[in-house]
Design an enzyme around this catalytic site. Structure first.
Site, PDB file in Angstrom:
ATOM      1  N   GLY A   1     -21.423   8.270  27.399  1.00 37.43           N
ATOM      2  CA  GLY A   1     -20.423   9.278  27.015  1.00 37.43           C
ATOM      3  C   GLY A   1     -20.940   9.929  25.765  1.00 37.43           C
ATOM      4  N   GLU A   2     -20.150   9.896  24.727  1.00 36.44           N
ATOM      5  CA  GLU A   2     -20.580  10.461  23.450  1.00 36.44           C
ATOM      6  C   GLU A   2     -20.356   9.402  22.373  1.00 36.44           C
ATOM      7  OE1 GLU A   2     -22.229  13.367  22.913  1.00 36.44           O
ATOM      8  OE2 GLU A   2     -22.378  12.325  21.011  1.00 36.44           O
ATOM      9  N   SER A   3     -21.447   8.893  21.832  1.00 30.16           N
ATOM     10  CA  SER A   3     -21.321   7.745  20.931  1.00 30.16           C
ATOM     11  C   SER A   3     -20.479   8.060  19.695  1.00 30.16           C
ATOM     12  CB  SER A   3     -22.703   7.236  20.522  1.00 30.16           C
ATOM     13  OG  SER A   3     -23.465   8.260  19.926  1.00 30.16           O
TER      14      SER A   3
ATOM     15  N   HIS B   1     -28.363   5.598  33.204  1.00 32.29           N
ATOM     16  CA  HIS B   1     -27.008   5.346  33.719  1.00 32.29           C
ATOM     17  C   HIS B   1     -27.029   4.649  35.076  1.00 32.29           C
ATOM     18  CE1 HIS B   1     -24.545   7.909  30.979  1.00 32.29           C
ATOM     19  NE2 HIS B   1     -25.696   8.520  30.792  1.00 32.29           N
TER      20      HIS B   1
ATOM     21  N   GLU C   1     -24.708   3.167  36.472  1.00 30.76           N
ATOM     22  CA  GLU C   1     -23.394   3.344  37.124  1.00 30.76           C
ATOM     23  C   GLU C   1     -23.304   4.664  37.885  1.00 30.76           C
ATOM     24  OE1 GLU C   1     -24.088   3.893  34.067  1.00 30.76           O
ATOM     25  OE2 GLU C   1     -22.869   5.524  33.250  1.00 30.76           O
TER      26      GLU C   1
ATOM     27  N   CYS D   1     -26.598   4.078  27.714  1.00 32.96           N
ATOM     28  CA  CYS D   1     -26.739   5.384  27.048  1.00 32.96           C
ATOM     29  C   CYS D   1     -25.961   5.419  25.726  1.00 32.96           C
ATOM     30  CB  CYS D   1     -26.352   6.497  28.010  1.00 32.96           C
ATOM     31  SG  CYS D   1     -27.122   8.061  27.584  1.00 32.96           S
TER      32      CYS D   1
ATOM     33  N   ARG E   1     -30.896   9.388  18.843  1.00 34.69           N
ATOM     34  CA  ARG E   1     -29.936  10.086  19.712  1.00 34.69           C
ATOM     35  C   ARG E   1     -30.575  11.359  20.266  1.00 34.69           C
ATOM     36  NH1 ARG E   1     -25.066  12.198  17.167  1.00 34.69           N
ATOM     37  NH2 ARG E   1     -24.261  12.575  19.231  1.00 34.69           N
TER      38      ARG E   1
ATOM     39  N   ILE F   1     -29.318  11.186  30.867  1.00 35.89           N
ATOM     40  CA  ILE F   1     -28.506  12.350  30.487  1.00 35.89           C
ATOM     41  C   ILE F   1     -28.384  12.370  28.958  1.00 35.89           C
ATOM     42  CG2 ILE F   1     -26.287  13.538  30.736  1.00 35.89           C
ATOM     43  CD1 ILE F   1     -25.873  11.887  33.340  1.00 35.89           C
ATOM     44  N   ARG F   2     -29.022  13.302  28.338  1.00 33.12           N
ATOM     45  CA  ARG F   2     -29.051  13.386  26.868  1.00 33.12           C
ATOM     46  C   ARG F   2     -29.209  11.970  26.272  1.00 33.12           C
ATOM     47  NH1 ARG F   2     -24.775  14.790  24.501  1.00 33.12           N
ATOM     48  NH2 ARG F   2     -23.378  14.433  26.228  1.00 33.12           N
TER      49      ARG F   2
HETATM   50  N1  GLN Z   1     -26.108  11.920  23.624  1.00 33.96           N
HETATM   51  C1  GLN Z   1     -25.008  11.017  23.766  1.00 33.96           C
HETATM   52  C2  GLN Z   1     -24.684  10.335  22.434  1.00 33.96           C
HETATM   53  O1  GLN Z   1     -25.287  10.588  21.463  1.00 33.96           O
HETATM   54  C3  GLN Z   1     -25.272   9.961  24.813  1.00 33.96           C
HETATM   55  C4  GLN Z   1     -25.313  10.618  26.165  1.00 33.96           C
HETATM   56  C5  GLN Z   1     -24.848   9.743  27.288  1.00 33.96           C
HETATM   57  O2  GLN Z   1     -24.240   8.697  27.097  1.00 33.96           O
HETATM   58  N2  GLN Z   1     -25.069  10.214  28.484  1.00 33.96           N
HETATM   59  O3  GLN Z   1     -23.811   9.527  22.391  1.00 33.96           O
END
Ligand code: GLN
Length: 187
Positions: free
Chosen positions: A39-41, A169, A171, A71, A100, A128-129
């Site tokens: 997600g987004e940390s 990921h 999942e 991630c 990150r 993903i990112r």
């Molecule tokens: N770039 C996201 C972060 O810094 C991580 C991306 C992801 O979990 N798919 O948290």
């Protein structure tokens, strides 16, 4: 709290685990293991704090609760976070340094088959990112790596004691082998 928790729930349920989401401290009562999703940390860090779950989770991890972080979850478990937001917190449960969004913009999201120690067939790695693992302590077991631009290999699946983290990921695929490995290591 945020991120791909539904997909983790589905994968673990397919393997026969009983799963519930953790949003509040009381949701932690009686759990045998924890998954911190992608997600987004920075957002997850903020929500962990505002919900009062950060400290109780830190305590459980300290006591040896098995945890899988994917991630953003990897970032939240890493000992060192580079390019993080200054106020973002980490449980610092695995001796790795991650950067990150380290793959850069052009290759922010990609799929790559990766070889995992102990698996006969390659695993479909969905990035993903994703964070790039920059350094790992000698006590960390590197179970898989991914190739960076320029051909250098970087760890993508790591384990240290009760902590397992992936920069990709699992999942988001139908492949249950990593969740299976996680569940197997719980008992
Ligand atoms: N770039 C996201 C972060 O810094 C991580 C991306 C992801 O979990 N798919 O948290």
């Amino acid at each position: 709290m945020q991120g791909a928790s539904r997909e983790h729930t589905a994968a673990l349920k397919r393997l026969g685990a009983t799963v519930h989401q953790v949003r509040l401290p009381e949701d932690l009562v009686g759990i045998d293991a924890l998954v911190i999703p992608g997600g987004e940390s920075t957002t997850i860090s903020m929500l962990l704090e505002s919900s009062g779950t950060f400290e109780p989770i830190a305590q459980l991890l300290h006591e040896g609760l098995p945890v899988l972080g994917t991630c953003a979850g990897m970032i939240l478990l890493a000992g060192d976070v580079l390019d993080g937001r200054p106020d973002q917190k980490s449980f610092a449960q695995i001796d790795i340094a991650v950067r990150r969004n380290g793959f850069g913009r052009q290759v922010a999201s990609f799929e790559s088959d990766i070889r995992i120690k102990g698996f006969e067939e390659p695993f479909p790695g969905v990035f993903i990112r994703a964070p790039v693992v920059q350094t790992v302590d000698r006590s960390v077991e590197v179970l898989a790596s991914v190739e960076l631009d320029g051909g250098k290999q970087s760890p993508a699946l790591c384990r240290q004691g009760n902590v397992m983290v992936s920069s990709f990921h699992p999942e988001l695929t139908d492949d249950l082998r990593i969740h299976q490995m996680f569940l197997t290591n719980i008992n």
